[in-house]
Design an enzyme around this catalytic site. Sequence first.
Site, mmCIF file in Angstrom:
data_model
loop_
_atom_site.group_PDB
_atom_site.id
_atom_site.type_symbol
_atom_site.label_atom_id
_atom_site.label_comp_id
_atom_site.label_asym_id
_atom_site.label_seq_id
_atom_site.Cartn_x
_atom_site.Cartn_y
_atom_site.Cartn_z
ATOM 1 N N ASP A 29 0.819 -1.215 0.000
ATOM 2 C CA ASP A 29 0.000 0.000 0.000
ATOM 3 C C ASP A 29 0.858 1.273 0.000
ATOM 4 O O ASP A 29 1.940 1.289 0.575
ATOM 5 C CB ASP A 29 -0.916 -0.024 1.240
ATOM 6 N N ASN A 77 -10.529 -3.305 -6.498
ATOM 7 C CA ASN A 77 -9.687 -2.373 -7.259
ATOM 8 C C ASN A 77 -10.214 -2.062 -8.660
ATOM 9 O O ASN A 77 -9.771 -1.102 -9.301
ATOM 10 C CB ASN A 77 -8.239 -2.889 -7.359
HETATM 11 C C1 FPP Z 1 -2.114 -0.098 -3.317
HETATM 12 O O1 FPP Z 1 -1.616 1.221 -3.268
HETATM 13 C C2 FPP Z 1 -1.528 -0.820 -4.459
HETATM 14 C C3 FPP Z 1 -2.219 -1.418 -5.470
HETATM 15 C C4 FPP Z 1 -3.700 -1.441 -5.524
HETATM 16 C C5 FPP Z 1 -1.536 -2.066 -6.617
HETATM 17 C C6 FPP Z 1 -0.298 -2.853 -6.294
HETATM 18 C C7 FPP Z 1 0.377 -3.160 -7.564
HETATM 19 C C8 FPP Z 1 1.725 -3.170 -7.771
HETATM 20 C C9 FPP Z 1 2.707 -2.973 -6.691
HETATM 21 C C10 FPP Z 1 2.286 -3.343 -9.151
HETATM 22 C C11 FPP Z 1 2.172 -4.668 -9.805
HETATM 23 C C12 FPP Z 1 2.453 -5.844 -8.949
HETATM 24 C C13 FPP Z 1 3.343 -6.840 -9.214
HETATM 25 C C14 FPP Z 1 3.309 -8.032 -8.336
HETATM 26 C C15 FPP Z 1 4.331 -6.805 -10.307
HETATM 27 P P1 FPP Z 1 -2.627 2.449 -3.504
HETATM 28 O O2 FPP Z 1 -2.688 2.717 -4.964
HETATM 29 O O3 FPP Z 1 -3.942 2.146 -2.862
HETATM 30 O O4 FPP Z 1 -1.864 3.600 -2.751
HETATM 31 P P2 FPP Z 1 -2.533 4.837 -1.979
HETATM 32 O O5 FPP Z 1 -3.221 4.263 -0.773
HETATM 33 O O6 FPP Z 1 -1.358 5.688 -1.606
HETATM 34 O O7 FPP Z 1 -3.461 5.508 -2.945
#
Ligand code: FPP
Length: 247
Positions: A29, A77
């Site tokens: 996150d 998501n």
């Molecule tokens: C949450 O942060 C993250 C995600 C919903 C996506 C995670 C995806 C990756 C790390 C990239 C692809 C994965 C792999 C395994 C190659 P957020 O977007 O909710 O962050 P925020 O809370 O700061 O908005």
Amino acid sequence: MLQFRRKKAEKAREIDTQNLPRHIGIIMDGNGRWAQQRSLPRSAGHAQGAETFRTIANYCKDIGIEYLTVYAFSTENWKRPKDEVDAIMGLLEKYLYEAIERMERDRVKMKFFGDVSVLSPKLLALIERTSEISTHYSGCQVNICLNYGGRDEILRAAQSYAEEYARGEVGELSEQALSDRLFSAGVPDPDLILRPGGEKRLSNFLMWQSAYSELYFSDILWPDFKTSDLDEAIIWYQARSRRYGGI
Ligand code: FPP
């Protein structure tokens, strides 16, 4: 003397490789906020988050962690803007292409938790290929949660059990019988779950499997998370006494 004491203190902060968590779960996150702080598009945060994932997954393999499960894309998501969803799917494709090249050398296994059937044909083909290669290896197992939700997983397991029950194939439902029908069937429950990014909740991640997991929260945003931060979490875990409801 001072130097000696400092050395001793440094030593005390090393992970004990004889007492590692077998299975670590990570809620990756903070990608969006990381990008926002730099006036970059959210996709740039996910790209950096994917880099962090590569580094942490390699490190887990190197220190001898048996299972690593990461939350890459939840059933919720899909509510995000299409360009952000596309960016995450693109990063996953890129990672799986690379993984296919390297799996033989690294001898890692890869599994996918979640309903992947709705993903693009390209991503599905990559998932199938990595799953197939994985059957040859028994090293560190990386589980990627994709279109995954903990409640959805439990519902699917219960539904599948109910169908078998209706056909007279199985008897009374038990914890083991339900576990065996989860995406994580055969994988030990996570010993340690990490959530960087400042929030203190599980957000539908491994709801069944986390019953006795140690939960570690950190304010560091995922793209900034370093192997030394994972060490900190493991050292914290190693100081916990796990009682599983006993005394
Ligand atoms: C949450 O942060 C993250 C995600 C919903 C996506 C995670 C995806 C990756 C790390 C990239 C692809 C994965 C792999 C395994 C190659 P957020 O977007 O909710 O962050 P925020 O809370 O700061 O908005």
